[in-house]
Write a protein that holds these residues in place. Structure first.
Motif, mmCIF file in Angstrom:
data_model
loop_
_atom_site.group_PDB
_atom_site.id
_atom_site.type_symbol
_atom_site.label_atom_id
_atom_site.label_comp_id
_atom_site.label_asym_id
_atom_site.label_seq_id
_atom_site.Cartn_x
_atom_site.Cartn_y
_atom_site.Cartn_z
ATOM 1 N N HIS A 1 -5.534 21.792 -5.232
ATOM 2 C CA HIS A 1 -6.955 21.543 -5.033
ATOM 3 C C HIS A 1 -7.225 20.184 -4.393
ATOM 4 C CE1 HIS A 1 -8.732 25.107 -6.747
ATOM 5 N NE2 HIS A 1 -7.869 25.040 -7.741
ATOM 6 N N MET A 2 -6.301 19.237 -4.525
ATOM 7 C CA MET A 2 -6.536 17.894 -3.997
ATOM 8 C C MET A 2 -5.871 17.669 -2.640
ATOM 9 S SD MET A 2 -8.505 16.772 -6.227
ATOM 10 C CE MET A 2 -8.704 15.119 -5.649
ATOM 11 N N ALA A 3 -5.208 18.680 -2.082
ATOM 12 C CA ALA A 3 -4.516 18.522 -0.799
ATOM 13 C C ALA A 3 -5.506 18.087 0.277
ATOM 14 C CB ALA A 3 -3.845 19.824 -0.408
ATOM 15 N N GLY A 4 -5.171 17.012 0.958
ATOM 16 C CA GLY A 4 -6.011 16.527 2.049
ATOM 17 C C GLY A 4 -7.209 15.715 1.626
ATOM 18 N N ALA A 5 -7.376 15.472 0.333
ATOM 19 C CA ALA A 5 -8.542 14.715 -0.133
ATOM 20 C C ALA A 5 -8.380 13.237 0.220
ATOM 21 C CB ALA A 5 -8.708 14.872 -1.638
ATOM 22 N N LYS A 6 -9.429 12.633 0.668
ATOM 23 C CA LYS A 6 -9.448 11.203 0.994
ATOM 24 C C LYS A 6 -10.437 10.530 0.050
ATOM 25 C CE LYS A 6 -7.209 11.558 5.050
ATOM 26 N NZ LYS A 6 -5.883 11.186 5.202
ATOM 27 N N PHE A 7 -10.004 9.447 -0.578
ATOM 28 C CA PHE A 7 -10.862 8.737 -1.510
ATOM 29 C C PHE A 7 -11.228 7.369 -0.950
ATOM 30 C CE2 PHE A 7 -8.353 11.484 -4.430
ATOM 31 C CZ PHE A 7 -9.405 12.216 -4.924
ATOM 32 N N THR A 8 -12.486 6.998 -1.130
ATOM 33 C CA THR A 8 -12.919 5.657 -0.746
ATOM 34 C C THR A 8 -12.435 4.673 -1.805
ATOM 35 O OG1 THR A 8 -15.003 5.827 -1.959
ATOM 36 C CG2 THR A 8 -15.006 6.611 0.337
ATOM 37 N N GLN A 9 -12.458 3.393 -1.454
ATOM 38 C CA GLN A 9 -12.055 2.365 -2.420
ATOM 39 C C GLN A 9 -12.963 2.401 -3.645
ATOM 40 O OE1 GLN A 9 -9.397 0.585 -2.563
ATOM 41 N NE2 GLN A 9 -8.623 1.243 -0.589
ATOM 42 N N GLU A 10 -14.254 2.664 -3.434
ATOM 43 C CA GLU A 10 -15.203 2.738 -4.550
ATOM 44 C C GLU A 10 -14.829 3.890 -5.485
ATOM 45 O OE1 GLU A 10 -19.958 3.574 -5.352
ATOM 46 O OE2 GLU A 10 -19.234 3.332 -3.297
ATOM 47 N N HIS A 11 -14.477 5.036 -4.890
ATOM 48 C CA HIS A 11 -14.099 6.190 -5.707
ATOM 49 C C HIS A 11 -12.800 5.920 -6.471
ATOM 50 C CE1 HIS A 11 -14.461 10.457 -6.726
ATOM 51 N NE2 HIS A 11 -13.150 10.461 -6.711
ATOM 52 N N LYS A 12 -11.833 5.284 -5.806
ATOM 53 C CA LYS A 12 -10.575 4.932 -6.480
ATOM 54 C C LYS A 12 -10.833 3.991 -7.659
ATOM 55 C CE LYS A 12 -7.524 5.399 -2.490
ATOM 56 N NZ LYS A 12 -6.674 4.689 -1.531
ATOM 57 N N ALA A 13 -11.760 3.032 -7.465
ATOM 58 C CA ALA A 13 -12.086 2.103 -8.547
ATOM 59 C C ALA A 13 -12.719 2.833 -9.724
ATOM 60 C CB ALA A 13 -13.018 1.012 -8.028
ATOM 61 N N LYS A 14 -13.595 3.803 -9.440
ATOM 62 C CA LYS A 14 -14.226 4.575 -10.511
ATOM 63 C C LYS A 14 -13.190 5.418 -11.259
ATOM 64 C CE LYS A 14 -18.878 4.934 -8.612
ATOM 65 N NZ LYS A 14 -19.894 5.838 -8.048
ATOM 66 N N LEU A 15 -12.256 6.027 -10.528
ATOM 67 C CA LEU A 15 -11.191 6.804 -11.175
ATOM 68 C C LEU A 15 -10.325 5.913 -12.058
ATOM 69 C CD1 LEU A 15 -10.003 9.171 -8.296
ATOM 70 C CD2 LEU A 15 -11.162 9.841 -10.400
ATOM 71 N N SER A 16 -9.994 4.742 -11.541
ATOM 72 C CA SER A 16 -9.171 3.810 -12.300
ATOM 73 C C SER A 16 -9.882 3.378 -13.583
ATOM 74 C CB SER A 16 -8.848 2.593 -11.445
ATOM 75 O OG SER A 16 -8.113 1.658 -12.182
ATOM 76 N N GLU A 17 -11.174 3.077 -13.464
ATOM 77 C CA GLU A 17 -11.955 2.671 -14.639
ATOM 78 C C GLU A 17 -12.027 3.794 -15.670
ATOM 79 O OE1 GLU A 17 -14.004 0.532 -17.317
ATOM 80 O OE2 GLU A 17 -13.086 -0.247 -15.497
ATOM 81 N N ALA A 18 -12.231 5.027 -15.198
ATOM 82 C CA ALA A 18 -12.289 6.174 -16.110
ATOM 83 C C ALA A 18 -10.951 6.365 -16.804
ATOM 84 C CB ALA A 18 -12.679 7.433 -15.348
ATOM 85 N N ASN A 19 -9.855 6.193 -16.087
ATOM 86 C CA ASN A 19 -8.526 6.334 -16.685
ATOM 87 C C ASN A 19 -8.253 5.239 -17.708
ATOM 88 O OD1 ASN A 19 -7.829 8.671 -15.343
ATOM 89 N ND2 ASN A 19 -6.954 7.587 -13.598
ATOM 90 N N HIS A 20 -8.754 4.030 -17.464
ATOM 91 C CA HIS A 20 -8.568 2.943 -18.435
ATOM 92 C C HIS A 20 -9.314 3.217 -19.734
ATOM 93 C CE1 HIS A 20 -6.158 0.042 -16.293
ATOM 94 N NE2 HIS A 20 -6.890 0.240 -15.200
ATOM 95 N N ARG A 21 -10.474 3.878 -19.625
ATOM 96 C CA ARG A 21 -11.260 4.190 -20.825
ATOM 97 C C ARG A 21 -10.658 5.350 -21.607
ATOM 98 N NH1 ARG A 21 -15.882 3.736 -17.299
ATOM 99 N NH2 ARG A 21 -15.849 6.000 -17.237
ATOM 100 N N ARG A 22 -9.863 6.166 -20.944
ATOM 101 C CA ARG A 22 -9.289 7.343 -21.592
ATOM 102 C C ARG A 22 -8.308 6.899 -22.665
ATOM 103 N NH1 ARG A 22 -7.387 10.796 -17.192
ATOM 104 N NH2 ARG A 22 -9.592 11.161 -16.910
ATOM 105 N N ALA A 23 -8.442 7.455 -23.847
ATOM 106 C CA ALA A 23 -7.605 7.048 -24.981
ATOM 107 C C ALA A 23 -6.166 7.502 -24.790
ATOM 108 C CB ALA A 23 -8.162 7.633 -26.271
ATOM 109 N N GLY A 24 -5.249 6.635 -25.133
ATOM 110 C CA GLY A 24 -3.850 7.014 -25.168
ATOM 111 C C GLY A 24 -3.130 6.987 -23.839
ATOM 112 N N THR A 25 -3.772 6.512 -22.777
ATOM 113 C CA THR A 25 -3.078 6.441 -21.496
ATOM 114 C C THR A 25 -2.742 5.000 -21.176
ATOM 115 O OG1 THR A 25 -5.144 6.282 -20.261
ATOM 116 C CG2 THR A 25 -4.224 8.482 -20.564
ATOM 117 N N LYS A 26 -1.619 4.829 -20.540
ATOM 118 C CA LYS A 26 -1.190 3.497 -20.168
ATOM 119 C C LYS A 26 -1.217 3.398 -18.654
ATOM 120 C CE LYS A 26 2.150 0.100 -21.537
ATOM 121 N NZ LYS A 26 3.171 -0.203 -22.488
#
Length: 197
Positions: free
Chosen positions: A117-142
């Motif tokens: 589903h993600m093949a060919g997807a391009k992310f902006t720096q803003e979107h990457k930052a939001k994904l990173s922030e969401a992953n940091h908030r996720r419990a139990g992930t390093k």
């Protein structure tokens, strides 16, 4: 229980399952006979004779045993006669999330399903930052810490002949980090023409 003239009489209530009627409230593409069979398979006790198929998130859903479930998942579990193992996902072959006919469903391993589903997807720096922030908030992930590196110095050193491995040693990072920084900078296109990273 009733006692009559010294004898005990026991009354039992026998519940039988009535045929299930499916009411499609969300206009999903379904085979009602298959959905009814899957509901009967998953039901632990006799179930109501009318079941509604409704929009549940982005998919068609139905309530079984008092719990909401996605129709596509229920159908494949019924087809396999077991619950789907962890890490397995149901994929809609024609990409229509509301087409829950068995001919349109397939099982995929999680990482392949995501990459499909993600093949060919391009992310902006803003979107990457939001994904990173969401992953940091996720419990139990390093999460790996992103290092601030002098990109212009790395670019110049690379243009002047330094290898990716030597740059990685110099800045105390993995070679994949240097490679990622080089790939993020389009000004390297000229420098990379004659060299392999």
């Amino acid at each position: 229980m009733w006692a009559t003239s010294g004898k005990m009489v026991i009354y039992l209530t026998i519940k039988t399952q009535k045929p299930i009627k499916i009411i499609n409230d969300c206009d999903a593409l379904i085979d009602e006979v298959d959905v009814a069979s899957a509901i009967l398979w998953a039901s632990k006790v006799p179930t109501p004779s009318i079941h509604h198929v409704y929009q549940y998130g982005n998919y068609a859903g139905v309530t079984v045993n008092g719990e909401k479930t996605h129709v596509h998942r229920l159908l494949l579990e019924w087809q396999m006669n077991q619950k789907l193992p962890r890490g397995m996902f149901v994929h809609h072959l024609n990409e229509n999330k509301m087409d829950d006919r068995l001919s349109n469903l397939a099982i995929m391993v999680g990482k392949y399903h995501t990459s499909h589903h993600m093949a060919g997807a391009k992310f902006t720096q803003e979107h990457k930052a939001k994904l990173s922030e969401a992953n940091h908030r996720r419990a139990g992930t390093k999460q790996k810490k992103r290092r601030n590196l002098p990109v212009t110095r790395i670019v110049e050193a690379y243009k002047n002949g330094s290898s990716v491995n030597s740059l990685a040693i110099r800045y105390h990072v993995d070679w994949t980090t240097i490679r990622a920084r080089l790939d993020e900078n389009p000004e390297l296109l000229e420098a990379r023409n004659g060299r392999n990273l």
